[in-house]
Design an enzyme around this catalytic site. Sequence first.
Site, mmCIF file in Angstrom:
data_model
loop_
_atom_site.group_PDB
_atom_site.id
_atom_site.type_symbol
_atom_site.label_atom_id
_atom_site.label_comp_id
_atom_site.label_asym_id
_atom_site.label_seq_id
_atom_site.Cartn_x
_atom_site.Cartn_y
_atom_site.Cartn_z
ATOM 1 C CG HIS A 130 41.771 29.043 40.728
ATOM 2 N ND1 HIS A 130 42.609 30.257 39.679
ATOM 3 C CD2 HIS A 130 40.974 28.400 39.100
ATOM 4 C CE1 HIS A 130 41.586 30.514 39.115
ATOM 5 N NE2 HIS A 130 41.311 29.201 38.686
ATOM 6 C CG ASP A 250 39.942 36.162 42.169
ATOM 7 O OD1 ASP A 250 40.968 36.420 42.681
ATOM 8 O OD2 ASP A 250 39.830 35.210 41.351
HETATM 9 O O1 DOR Z 1 41.556 36.123 37.039
HETATM 10 C C1 DOR Z 1 42.356 35.482 38.039
HETATM 11 N N1 DOR Z 1 43.436 36.550 38.355
HETATM 12 N N2 DOR Z 1 42.461 34.423 38.180
HETATM 13 C C2 DOR Z 1 43.033 34.073 39.012
HETATM 14 O O2 DOR Z 1 42.788 32.941 39.548
HETATM 15 C C3 DOR Z 1 44.420 34.844 39.697
HETATM 16 C C4 DOR Z 1 44.805 36.219 39.257
HETATM 17 C C5 DOR Z 1 45.388 36.891 39.887
HETATM 18 O O3 DOR Z 1 46.269 37.131 40.343
HETATM 19 O O4 DOR Z 1 45.636 38.358 38.982
HETATM 20 ZN ZN ZN Z 2 42.565 34.905 42.785
HETATM 21 ZN ZN ZN Z 3 41.719 31.476 41.400
#
Ligand code: DOR
Ligand code: ZN
Ligand code: ZN
Length: 390
Positions: A130, A250
């Site tokens: 990341h 994601d």
């Molecule tokens: O927006 C995000 N949410 N970016 C991340 O890197 C972690 C993720 C989360 O685990 O909620």
């Molecule tokens: Zn993530």
């Molecule tokens: Zn991430």
Amino acid sequence: RREYGDGFLVVPGMVDIHVHMREPGLEYKEDWRTGSMAAVKGGVTFVADMPNNKPPANNCNILREKLERAKRKSIVDYAFYAGFNIRPEELSKCKDLYIGGKIYPEDLYSPIVEEFARLIASQNKILVVHAEDPILLKPDAKILHSIARPPEAEKSAVKKTLELALQTGARTHITHISLADSIIEILKAKLAGHPVTLDTAPHYFLLNDSLYTTSRKNIAKVNPPLRSEKDRQTLYIAVNKMLVDAIVTDHAPHLLEEKLGEDPPSGFPGLEVALHLLLREILEGRMPIQVLDLYSFRPASLLGINKGCISIGCDADLVVLRKESWEIRPDEFVSKAKYSPFEGAVLRTKTHAVFLRGRTVYEEGEFYEDVRGKFYPLEAPTSYETLQDR
Ligand code: DOR
Ligand code: ZN
Ligand code: ZN
């Protein structure tokens, strides 16, 4: 016997190599049952789960616990990433439990980060990064999210990550790229022969940072943030021309109540809509059908699992789609995270049925929960033949 007439399409089960199923520790946000149901409903039959659990999955005990939980509940196939551990050698005791290692922004400056990358490289696994430089992030909840996490943070971290890949030889994959400049830098490194790849997510090529000045600003908060319209357009072209190695959601579920609070957490669910968002672009003639490869075969190749593919074909992980217009209504999600920055978007396909290795997992709104996913790489068929091997 099933018969499908006109108005149905069939595609392979999608492969999402970046999701957060939240077990153990954050089950109130998502668990393997609701998360894997969300995957199936979105036509996804394999997920790779991130290690930012509570406590983090950076050791063998937690990874073992994750496996036990997923084994009991997941109706899709799955794999785990190991989190960064300041004692990397601990992880070598259970190398069959993870498919790659994950580096978060806060790990980037650790003196051990190279050692971690070398361990992952020595195990012939993928290092997923990341890329946002923590030094350039501003933790101020009052300013626009896209200003708090500026483009410079991603650019700086991409640069550092490329150096790390070069120094350690680790097969490095930079995830959820949000900027045109990052793609250009990573493509240059690729052309120089370095072992680097990248993915992006539908929100980065379909939405932009104008959402941060609307009532959706909390819902749309995600790390890295949505970017300018110009970046969005470039990412869209990069996907269209197959210049990215994978598409991921994601899938980062939180409760709606948390997202509507004072200092909302970042992330939103994506599994139930990603394939259908891509299919809308395809059916409306803006993207070639080949982009589905970026959410199926290509990411499977990146993880080296080429999911169930032996010399003459692949497992019957299939998704039957029905051509039908519908509006994204997050209160109807099976995920515990009942909100979406795509709320109200009109899509053209619905998941009609899903088959995992030929067995029905989902059909016309009903889940067949007696089916369980397999754990990769351990329970995978042994006779893989990847494209690279040929
Ligand atoms: O927006 C995000 N949410 N970016 C991340 O890197 C972690 C993720 C989360 O685990 O909620
Ligand atoms: Zn993530
Ligand atoms: Zn991430």
